[in-house]
Design a protein around this motif. Structure first.
Motif, short mmCIF file in Angstrom:
data_model
loop_
_atom_site.label_atom_id
_atom_site.label_comp_id
_atom_site.label_asym_id
_atom_site.label_seq_id
_atom_site.Cartn_x
_atom_site.Cartn_y
_atom_site.Cartn_z
N SER A 97 87.08 47.70 0.02
CA SER A 97 87.07 48.11 1.41
C SER A 97 85.61 48.25 1.84
O SER A 97 84.75 48.62 1.04
N THR A 98 85.34 47.97 3.11
CA THR A 98 83.98 48.12 3.61
C THR A 98 83.79 49.48 4.26
O THR A 98 84.69 49.99 4.93
N ARG A 99 82.64 50.08 4.02
CA ARG A 99 82.26 51.36 4.63
C ARG A 99 80.80 51.22 5.05
O ARG A 99 79.95 50.91 4.22
N TYR A 100 80.50 51.44 6.30
CA TYR A 100 79.11 51.36 6.75
C TYR A 100 78.87 52.39 7.84
O TYR A 100 79.53 52.37 8.88
N ILE A 101 77.95 53.31 7.56
CA ILE A 101 77.64 54.40 8.49
C ILE A 101 76.46 54.06 9.37
O ILE A 101 76.40 54.43 10.54
N GLY A 102 75.49 53.34 8.83
CA GLY A 102 74.28 53.04 9.58
C GLY A 102 73.19 54.08 9.39
O GLY A 102 72.16 54.06 10.05
N SER A 103 73.43 55.01 8.47
CA SER A 103 72.42 55.97 8.03
C SER A 103 72.28 55.74 6.53
O SER A 103 73.21 56.02 5.77
N MET A 104 71.15 55.19 6.09
CA MET A 104 70.99 54.77 4.71
C MET A 104 71.29 55.88 3.71
O MET A 104 71.96 55.67 2.70
N SER B 289 42.81 71.42 -7.98
CA SER B 289 44.13 72.06 -7.96
C SER B 289 45.18 71.20 -7.27
O SER B 289 46.37 71.53 -7.29
N ALA B 290 44.75 70.10 -6.63
CA ALA B 290 45.68 69.19 -5.95
C ALA B 290 46.12 68.11 -6.94
O ALA B 290 45.33 67.25 -7.32
N ASN B 291 47.37 68.17 -7.33
CA ASN B 291 47.86 67.28 -8.38
C ASN B 291 48.97 66.32 -7.95
O ASN B 291 49.44 65.52 -8.77
N TYR B 292 49.39 66.39 -6.67
CA TYR B 292 50.55 65.61 -6.26
C TYR B 292 50.34 64.96 -4.90
O TYR B 292 49.62 65.48 -4.04
N ALA B 293 51.01 63.82 -4.73
CA ALA B 293 51.16 63.18 -3.43
C ALA B 293 52.64 63.18 -3.09
O ALA B 293 53.48 62.99 -3.97
N VAL B 294 52.97 63.39 -1.82
CA VAL B 294 54.37 63.40 -1.37
C VAL B 294 54.51 62.43 -0.21
O VAL B 294 53.71 62.44 0.73
N VAL B 295 55.53 61.58 -0.28
CA VAL B 295 55.85 60.68 0.82
C VAL B 295 57.29 60.96 1.25
O VAL B 295 58.13 61.34 0.42
N PHE B 296 57.57 60.77 2.54
CA PHE B 296 58.91 61.10 3.02
C PHE B 296 59.26 60.37 4.30
O PHE B 296 58.39 59.96 5.08
N ASP B 297 60.57 60.19 4.48
CA ASP B 297 61.14 59.78 5.75
C ASP B 297 61.78 61.04 6.32
O ASP B 297 62.80 61.50 5.79
N PRO B 298 61.20 61.63 7.35
CA PRO B 298 61.68 62.94 7.80
C PRO B 298 63.11 62.97 8.30
O PRO B 298 63.82 63.95 8.11
N LEU B 299 63.55 61.88 8.96
CA LEU B 299 64.92 61.89 9.48
C LEU B 299 65.46 60.47 9.54
O LEU B 299 65.34 59.77 10.54
N ASP B 300 66.07 60.05 8.45
CA ASP B 300 66.68 58.73 8.37
C ASP B 300 67.94 58.69 9.23
O ASP B 300 68.77 59.60 9.19
N GLY B 301 68.09 57.61 10.02
CA GLY B 301 69.28 57.45 10.85
C GLY B 301 69.31 58.36 12.06
O GLY B 301 70.39 58.68 12.57
#
Length: 344
Positions: free
Chosen positions: A249-256, A117-129
């Motif tokens: 123009s440049t915009r950079y937050i530092g949170s991908m 019944s297990a058909n999936y794998a999940v990967v994650f970054d819980p809190l980027d930035g």
């Protein structure tokens, strides 16, 4: 509607929640039994719990470092730990999930990969930035879902995870900012849902998002330019000098996640090049670059590691790093030309 405006559902139309949308999308899968929508509901529940803590940051003891380092050698923030635990819990009880992997943990969590019944794998970054939380800047969560591998590979947990990005069946991200928005795709376009705090549900707000073919912004940490490869600096100079027909123009937050979300909606390009300190790049392939690349391509954009399509990369380890350059068609064509023409 112009090229720079994502489709928004008119207010007089009926509200469509993400659960309703997922159920509609599930019909695209032959023999769908509801397990896929149940899996994604675990992600939506976890992200609601995370955003509740983000909203209360500064009022509770959730700010600052947790005092430990993760497998990446990075100092864990308290919210990193909380977000990881919440996602592990909410997804761990879903019987359709066999394997979980997170940026915060050295080894994957093997749940029930031997179960039919297990058909999936999940990967994650819980809190980027997450380091941005202390200064009230947007942060996010990224996730990727892959199907159980066929044949003998099904008995090997690593084989569940080490699949190229082309094998993703769903991917998305959440931005915790002035509002909380979840963007996801199951390979049938990209859709955005804003969390309505009045009813506690994600509501469709950006239907069938298309990345503009050209933008006005580029996003890169220019503090590291001295150690960028020559071709990257050549490209940045060209777009700064109007080589594509207008000044950028440049915009950079530092949170991908936040930087990419702006690129998705407004167009342009986001670059995270290799550097002298990180010659293989710094972003993680499985749970950062792959889901972002999947979303970008589904919205009409392009994602590269500087030499090849991100989604074609065969992963060798769950924490493998990669450069990431993602953006609109026009900017990415020029980037590819620069990479081919400029040595070094």
């Amino acid at each position: 509607m112009n090229d720079h405006t994502p489709s928004r559902r008119p207010s007089k139309e009926p509200i469509l929640t993400i659960q309703q949308h997922i159920l509609q999308e599930q019909k695209r899968f032959p023999g769908a039994s509801g397990e896929f929508s149940w899996l994604l509901s675990g992600i939506t529940l976890a992200t609601k719990m995370i955003q509740a803590q983000v909203r209360r940051a500064g009022l509770t003891d959730i700010l600052g470092a947790a005092g430990e380092t993760n497998v990446q050698g990075e100092l864990q923030q308290k919210l990193d730990v909380y977000a990881d635990e919440v996602l592990m819990h909410c997804l761990g009880v879903r019987e359709s999930i066999g394997v979980l992997a997170s940026e915060e943990n050295e080894h994957p969590l093997i749940l029930r990969h031997g179960s039919p019944s297990a058909n999936y794998a999940v990967v994650f970054d819980p809190l980027d930035g997450s380091s941005n939380i202390d200064v009230n800047v947007a942060v996010g969560t990224t996730f990727s879902v892959m199907k159980r591998p066929a044949g003998e590979a099904a008995s090997d947990p690593d084989a569940w995870l080490l699949q190229p990005g082309t094998q993703q069946v769903a991917a998305g991200y959440v931005v915790y900012g002035s509002s909380t928005i979840l963007v996801y795709s199951v390979g049938n376009g990209v859709h955005g849902f804003t969390l309505d705090p009045a009813i506690g549900a994600y509501v469709l707000s950006h239907e069938n998002i298309r990345m503009p073919s050209m933008g006005k912004y580029y996003s890169v940490n220019e503090g590291n330019r001295a150690s960028f490869p020559r071709a990257y600096n050549f490209y940045i100079d060209r777009i700064r000098n109007g080589a594509l027909g207008h000044q950028y123009s440049t915009r950079y937050i530092g949170s991908m996640v936040a930087d990419f979300h702006r690129t998705l909606l407004k167009g342009g390009i986001f670059l995270y090049p290799p550097t002298a300190e990180h010659p293989s790049g710094k972003l993680r392939l499985l749970y950062e670059a792959n889901p972002i690349a999947f979303i970008a391509e589904q919205a009409g954009g392009v994602a590269s590691d500087g030499r090849r399509r991100v989604l074609d990369i065969q992963p060798e380890s769950i924490h493998q790093r990669t450069p990431l350059i993602v953006g609109s068609q026009v900017e990415m064509v020029e980037f590819t030309r620069c990479m081919n023409d400029v040595p070094g």
